[in-house]
Design an enzyme around this catalytic site. Structure first.
Site, PDB file in Angstrom:
ATOM      1  N   GLY A   1       0.837  -1.197   0.000  1.00 30.40           N
ATOM      2  CA  GLY A   1       0.000   0.000   0.000  1.00 30.40           C
ATOM      3  C   GLY A   1       0.871   1.246   0.000  1.00 30.40           C
TER       4      GLY A   1
ATOM      5  N   CYS B   1       6.013  -0.447   7.433  1.00 32.22           N
ATOM      6  CA  CYS B   1       5.663   0.814   6.775  1.00 32.22           C
ATOM      7  C   CYS B   1       6.837   1.246   5.901  1.00 32.22           C
ATOM      8  CB  CYS B   1       5.369   1.878   7.831  1.00 32.22           C
ATOM      9  SG  CYS B   1       4.868   3.462   7.118  1.00 32.22           S
ATOM     10  N   LEU B   2       6.525   1.628   4.669  1.00 29.80           N
ATOM     11  CA  LEU B   2       7.591   2.066   3.763  1.00 29.80           C
ATOM     12  C   LEU B   2       8.239   3.359   4.262  1.00 29.80           C
ATOM     13  CD1 LEU B   2       5.830   1.333   0.349  1.00 29.80           C
ATOM     14  CD2 LEU B   2       7.535  -0.078   1.531  1.00 29.80           C
TER      15      LEU B   2
ATOM     16  N   HIS C   1      -4.290   1.016   7.922  1.00 28.57           N
ATOM     17  CA  HIS C   1      -2.944   1.600   7.997  1.00 28.57           C
ATOM     18  C   HIS C   1      -2.842   2.820   7.064  1.00 28.57           C
ATOM     19  CE1 HIS C   1       1.614   1.098   8.180  1.00 28.57           C
ATOM     20  NE2 HIS C   1       1.464   1.839   7.088  1.00 28.57           N
ATOM     21  N   GLU C   2      -3.339   2.665   5.837  1.00 25.29           N
ATOM     22  CA  GLU C   2      -3.225   3.757   4.848  1.00 25.29           C
ATOM     23  C   GLU C   2      -4.141   4.922   5.210  1.00 25.29           C
ATOM     24  OE1 GLU C   2      -0.762   3.512   3.050  1.00 25.29           O
ATOM     25  OE2 GLU C   2      -0.438   1.362   3.170  1.00 25.29           O
TER      26      GLU C   2
ATOM     27  N   HIS D   1      -2.464   7.096   7.612  1.00 20.75           N
ATOM     28  CA  HIS D   1      -1.499   8.012   6.970  1.00 20.75           C
ATOM     29  C   HIS D   1      -2.201   9.295   6.526  1.00 20.75           C
ATOM     30  CE1 HIS D   1       2.355   6.028   6.840  1.00 20.75           C
ATOM     31  NE2 HIS D   1       1.893   4.939   6.231  1.00 20.75           N
TER      32      HIS D   1
ATOM     33  N   GLN E   1       2.587   9.903   2.083  1.00 13.47           N
ATOM     34  CA  GLN E   1       3.961   9.368   2.117  1.00 13.47           C
ATOM     35  C   GLN E   1       4.825   9.896   0.973  1.00 13.47           C
ATOM     36  OE1 GLN E   1       2.259   5.202   2.593  1.00 13.47           O
ATOM     37  NE2 GLN E   1       4.169   4.985   3.707  1.00 13.47           N
TER      38      GLN E   1
HETATM   39  O1  K1U Z   1       1.842   2.337   3.994  1.00 10.56           O
HETATM   40  C1  K1U Z   1       2.897   1.728   3.827  1.00 10.56           C
HETATM   41  O2  K1U Z   1       3.929   2.176   4.271  1.00 10.56           O
HETATM   42  C2  K1U Z   1       2.905   0.421   3.088  1.00 10.56           C
HETATM   43  C3  K1U Z   1       2.902  -0.767   4.044  1.00 10.56           C
HETATM   44  C4  K1U Z   1       1.501  -1.268   4.185  1.00 10.56           C
HETATM   45  C5  K1U Z   1       1.222  -2.252   5.279  1.00 10.56           C
HETATM   46  C6  K1U Z   1       1.998  -3.378   5.488  1.00 10.56           C
HETATM   47  C7  K1U Z   1       1.689  -4.264   6.489  1.00 10.56           C
HETATM   48  C8  K1U Z   1       0.593  -4.074   7.264  1.00 10.56           C
HETATM   49  C9  K1U Z   1      -0.167  -2.957   7.066  1.00 10.56           C
HETATM   50  C10 K1U Z   1       0.143  -2.055   6.060  1.00 10.56           C
HETATM   51  C11 K1U Z   1       3.810  -1.821   3.452  1.00 10.56           C
HETATM   52  O3  K1U Z   1       3.617  -2.278   2.377  1.00 10.56           O
HETATM   53  S1  K1U Z   1       5.130  -2.351   4.422  1.00 10.56           S
HETATM   54  C12 K1U Z   1       6.018  -3.539   3.451  1.00 10.56           C
HETATM   55  C13 K1U Z   1       5.311  -4.798   3.130  1.00 10.56           C
HETATM   56  O4  K1U Z   1       5.227  -5.103   1.980  1.00 10.56           O
HETATM   57  C14 K1U Z   1       4.683  -5.687   4.133  1.00 10.56           C
HETATM   58  C15 K1U Z   1       5.037  -5.720   5.456  1.00 10.56           C
HETATM   59  C16 K1U Z   1       4.400  -6.577   6.363  1.00 10.56           C
HETATM   60  C17 K1U Z   1       3.409  -7.426   5.928  1.00 10.56           C
HETATM   61  C18 K1U Z   1       3.062  -7.421   4.587  1.00 10.56           C
HETATM   62  C19 K1U Z   1       3.704  -6.566   3.701  1.00 10.56           C
HETATM   63 ZN    ZN Z   2       2.834   3.130   6.167  1.00  8.32          ZN
END
Ligand code: K1U
Ligand code: ZN
Length: 197
Positions: free
Chosen positions: A74, A120-121, A162-163, A166, A79
């Site tokens: 996401g 989170c990225l 989560h998004e 943000h 971001q």
């Molecule tokens: O918003 C962001 O920074 C993106 C984030 C989204 C997210 C991941 C995990 C749980 C809730 C929201 C990411 O994509 S983090 C990287 C990722 O690919 C990931 C990390 C943990 C689980 C699954 C994917």
């Molecule tokens: Zn995030």
């Protein structure tokens, strides 16, 4: 702000996802820089998108490209330092089912919650548990300006919450204890200093 600009053919993704093929046409796309915690810009509250026009469609393409390149599931406009209510998501294994949520509104949340591991990225390398609703319903405009309702469970429900945080200027580490949050802040600032050297 734009680091790279290039042309991509999205034929493979288009073949896999004919439903979403309108998103994957031959278009110029750009990788956008992702803000890193504790950047104060991450705490700005996003304003509604006024019109789903060409500017927003370009932003959607650029955000999808940025999300796929960063291997995220996401990305919120906040971001990439754009403070408008726009989210892109793809939780599919094949990475071929993009979701675009413009002006998203949570219309229903389940009575039950669950502790989920999140990343989170904007906080690279940090993963921790956050309590989220098990299921949510959200209404939003898609990239064509059409109103949609999404009934989400599991990872999609977690990712939407989560998004949407943000867009309200909230980063997941703010759910953690002050001690953990301060450690993360120190680690991120140290990494930034080392990168600058
Ligand atoms: O918003 C962001 O920074 C993106 C984030 C989204 C997210 C991941 C995990 C749980 C809730 C929201 C990411 O994509 S983090 C990287 C990722 O690919 C990931 C990390 C943990 C689980 C699954 C994917
Ligand atoms: Zn995030």
């Amino acid at each position: 702000m734009i680091r790279q600009r290039f042309y991509l053919r999205w034929a493979v993704r288009t073949q896999k996802s004919s439903e979403n093929s309108h998103i994957f046409e031959d278009v110029a796309m750009a990788l956008l820089p992702i803000l890193c915690y504790p950047d104060p810009q991450l705490h700005k509250v996003a304003k509604p998108v006024a019109a789903v026009d060409a500017r927003i469609q370009t932003l959607v393409s650029d955000m999808l490209e940025t999300m796929y390149e960063a291997k995220g599931i996401g990305l919120a406009a906040t971001q990439v330092d754009v403070h408008e209510r726009l989210i892109v998501i793809d939780v599919s294994e094949e990475r071929d089912q993009p979701l675009v949520l413009i002006n998203p509104v949570l219309t229903w949340t389940s009575a039950t919650t669950h502790l989920n591991e999140e990343g989170c990225l904007s906080v690279p390398g940090i993963y921790d548990g956050v309590e989220r609703f098990d299921a949510v319903h959200v209404t939003a405009l898609d990239e064509k300006g059409v109103n949609r309702t999404i009934e989400a469970t599991e990872l999609l429900a977690v990712c939407i919450q989560h998004e949407m945080d943000h867009l309200m200027g909230k980063v997941f580490v703010e759910y953690l204890s002050p001690l953990k949050r301060n450690r993360i802040k120190t680690k991120m600032l140290k990494a930034r200093r080392e990168e600058a050297r």
